[in-house]
Design an enzyme around this catalytic site. Structure first.
Site, short mmCIF file in Angstrom:
data_model
loop_
_atom_site.label_atom_id
_atom_site.label_comp_id
_atom_site.label_asym_id
_atom_site.label_seq_id
_atom_site.Cartn_x
_atom_site.Cartn_y
_atom_site.Cartn_z
N SER A 316 0.83 -1.20 0.00
CA SER A 316 0.00 0.00 0.00
C SER A 316 0.87 1.25 0.00
CB SER A 316 -0.89 0.01 1.25
OG SER A 316 -1.53 1.26 1.41
N GLU A 502 -2.17 -10.27 -9.04
CA GLU A 502 -1.46 -9.50 -8.03
C GLU A 502 -0.72 -10.45 -7.08
OE1 GLU A 502 -3.89 -6.18 -6.44
OE2 GLU A 502 -5.48 -6.96 -7.75
#
Length: 739
Positions: A316, A502
């Site tokens: 993130s 991912e």
């Protein structure tokens, strides 16, 4: 002794949740009915006339033939759901930055082999998108650019238009398959490859790598800690901080472009955003291209800078970490929940004062490191080109873990924690991350409405509690893909591993290591291995077996079960082995993916006729700019507008705005900003009965020259039984003075 059976009463929350779920099912059914009502059997080609089939010129010795190209792929910026957060309320209503496809072609001097890498400012590459692009490339170039040597990679921005998928699951939050959205991306990709092809010239490649600081955190550290301690001890961080940068110059040393691979989610713009944009990595591209294309507007100039995705699954950019938005306390716990409000209150924040500022900071960090690496790149890439590709049925791969143990992958399924979302974008209802048990309440509703998962699927996915058994849901089309692309392209000592989803940090590390060892063991030592993420088809996430056991969001979204990573390691080792031993031609191509007979069906309403207020025309100013501004202030003007979809769906390229300065002595206006500029914002507000407004903001940046300026707005309006017509509006002039 038998007691009385008590009738269960539902709480108010449960009643609300049931009503909401029934509404969602109704939307899904409406989509499916609409699909069958509008299904077409068209095979028409809506694209530009093909270029003559051609190859790069021969006769060049040494180095490579290199080409770079960039093309707009933005599509409609209004009324289309944005792809990424799966939030049905997050619908586009304007533009912050344009989306681009950036293509790079590397060819051997004799034109015998080529590799094409394309980084696209979209959430991910869908199977339908890739098949459409390959069809167009074949019609233009024959067998020159094919499924084995063309890599399509999404940057993973969560702020681009959706609606370009053929699998049913993605229709729900995207409101179907939206032809203008799909067409814009296909045309942009093909055009960027056309430009790169036309620009091919002799050149050289250099590689460099370095560490990017203060730009990422691991959003599932509890999952990461499940990996063996001995494995963790080999790394200094629970994210991959290394950036790998490929520099391209022509034979005279003139700059052509760059590709950077760095693992970070482009989610600095959160799920409250409604402006189409390319997020932090797109901002880095904008900065680098403006640096190299001096005097050009964004989207112009020959230098192309792609900041591509990598193994970003658990990474993130929201570096302040997760906090309870209602109390301010940390919620960095295995379930990402807060004492008051649960998981819905646990959100991570970026380093800036708001999401725009956080996007700028992370993008600036990435750009600055790339600029440093580019300036100091000295390790040249040389050697032959190769590429290997297979289609694989990922729902049924036999995996040899060792000499005595064999396991297999599963039919696709999503777990309970999938519905919980992440600290970058929380989910709905009462779902939490780390769920290893189902809920009878939700199981019963699912069984009645969507069907019960088979015992085989439930056993295969353990310990994942299956929420949606998508591999067993096939009406009107499969809900998830079975057939998946695996692909590696090598450029000399560089191996680009194109992955269809991912990969988490540790999954990516294992994959890079496995591919490198396979090359080493077959006489091709010293390969630089990079992972290109979100390529060719989207299959959600890929965690390690250990991470899978605790079932946070990424694990619940590992759709082919606990042995997904092991299957990919086996498959990519096979591709690396084939390249290293020069036996690519012996690889079976595998089962081709389906191309469903869908052209367009959607719940997005058709564009209605545009209207103006009484005594107003399109482009009239409703709220004027002020007469004077200083650097750092925001110039703002509102116009009588029309639906922006009129422009996007009927124009190949279109600018919604320009900022212009008056050039003393010439009597002319010079454009200094357009709608792709970072400091301009285009907001569209829909009213009733065809009325709408467009507000344009210019956040006047440092370095702006004092002078006289104006803002222009460009649009198209639609009337019943009339062609779509262009219009424009112009603000009053205003003066900018220095601080």
């Amino acid at each position: 002794m038998c007691g009385k059976r008590h009738k269960r009463s539902f709480s108010r929350l449960e009643v609300v949740l049931i009503v909401f779920l029934v509404l969602m099912i109704a939307v899904t059914v409406a989509l499916l009915v609409l699909h069958f009502l509008t299904q077409e059997n068209s095979s028409s080609n809506d694209y530009d006339d093909p270029l003559p089939t051609q190859k790069p010129s021969n006769g060049v010795s040494g180095g490579y033939l290199l080409g770079a190209g960039r093309a707009d792929c933005t599509g409609p910026v209004a009324e289309i759901p944005l792809m990424g957060y799966a939030n049905p309320d997050q619908v586009g209503s304007g533009l912050l930055t344009r989306l681009y496809s950036r293509a790079f072609i590397v060819a051997e001097p004799d034109s015998s082999k080529q590799v094409v890498f394309v980084s696209i400012d979209i959430g991910m590459v869908s199977q339908r998108l890739r098949l459409e692009v390959l069809k167009e490339l074949k019609s233009k170039y024959g067998e020159l650019y094919r499924q084995d040597n063309v890599i399509l990679s999404g940057t993973h921005t969560h702020s681009g238009p959706g609606g370009y998928f053929q699998y049913t699951l993605f229709w729900i939050t995207s409101k179907g398959l939206i032809k203008p959205s799909l067409d814009a991306i296909v045309k942009g990709i093909v055009k960027s490859i056309d430009i790169a092809h036309q620009n091919l010239k002799r050149g050289r490649l250099f590689i460099n790598r370095g560490t990017v600081e203060n730009s990422q955190i691991n959003r599932s550290p509890y999952s990461y800690l499940q990996n063996p301690a001995s494995e963790q001890s080999r790394y200094s961080s629970n994210t991959d901080k290394e950036m790998v940068m490929l520099k391209m110059v022509d034979e005279n040393g003139h700059d052509l472009g760059l590709i950077s691979w760095f693992a970070v989610h482009p989610v600095s713009m959160n799920n409250t955003n409604h402006l189409v944009n390319s997020d932090n990595v797109g901002y880095a591209s904008l900065l680098f291209e403006q640096e190299k294309n001096k005097g050009m507007l964004p989207g112009e100039g020959s230098f192309v800078a792609a900041f591509a995705s990598s193994n970003l699954g658990d990474v993130s950019p929201n570096t302040k970490g997760p906090f309870c938005v209602n109390t301010g306390e940390s919620c960095d716990n295995p379930q990402s929940t807060c004492p008051m409000g649960g998981a819905a209150m646990c959100m991570a924040m970026g380093p800036g004062t708001d999401m725009f500022d956080s996007t700028r900071i992370i993008g600036q960090n990435i750009y600055s490191k790339a600029k440093e690496l580019y300036a100091n790149a000295s390790q040249e890439i040389t050697g032959p080109l190769s590429s290997a590709h297979q289609w694989v049925n990922m729902s049924d791969v036999q995996v040899e873990l060792n000499a005595t143990h064999t396991v297999k992958t599963c039919k696709p399924a999503l777990g309970y924690s999938f519905a919980a979302g992440t600290i970058d974008g929380v989910g709905a209802f009462n779902f939490t991350q780390g769920s290893v048990e189902g809920d009878p309440f939700w199981d019963q509703i699912r069984d009645q409405l969507l069907g019960k998962p088979s015992n085989e699927t439930k056993a295969c996915h353990e310990p994942k509690p299956v929420l949606f058994s998508t591999g067993e849901m096939t009406w009107p089309h499969p809900w998830h893909p079975d057939i998946v692309d695996v692909q590696i392209a090598t450029i000399g000592s560089l191996a680009i591993v194109a992955v269809p989803g991912e990969f988490t940090t540790m999954s990516g590390r294992r994959l890079r290591e496995a591919v490198k060892l396979e090359f080493d063991s077959h006489g091709t030592a010293g390969m630089d291995v990079v992972i290109a993420g979100l390529c060719n088809v989207y299959t959600h996430y890929i965690t390690t077996y250990e991470e899978y056991q605790v079932q946070r969001y990424e694990a619940a979204s590992t759709i082919y079960g606990p042995h997904t990573l092991s299957a990919y390691l086996q498959l990519y080792r096979g591709l690396a082995r084939a390249i290293a031993t020069n036996t690519v031609q012996d690889l079976p191509s595998g089962p081709e993916p389906p191309f469903f007979n869908i052209t367009s069906f959607t719940l997005v309403p058709a564009v209605t006729s545009d209207r103006t207020p009484v005594n107003k025309t399109f482009g009239d100013v409703l709220q004027e700019v002020r007469q004077h501004y200083r650097v750092g202030e925001v110039a703002e003007v509102t116009f009588v507008s029309a639906n922006p979809r009129n422009s996007a769906e009927n124009m190949t390229e279109h600018n919604f705005l320009t900022v212009e300065t008056y050039v003393n002595g010439s009597g002319k206006w010079q454009v200094v900003r357009n709608d792709a500029s970072w400091d301009t914002r285009f907001y569209w507000t829909k009213g009733s009965f065809g009325l709408s407004n467009a507000t344009i903001e210019w956040h006047i940046p440092n370095g702006t020259e004092p002078g006289i300026y104006r803002i222009r707005y460009f649009g198209h309006y639609k009337k019943i039984l009339m062609p779509i017509n262009p219009f424009e509006g112009i603000s009053s002039t205003f003066e900018i003075t220095s601080l």
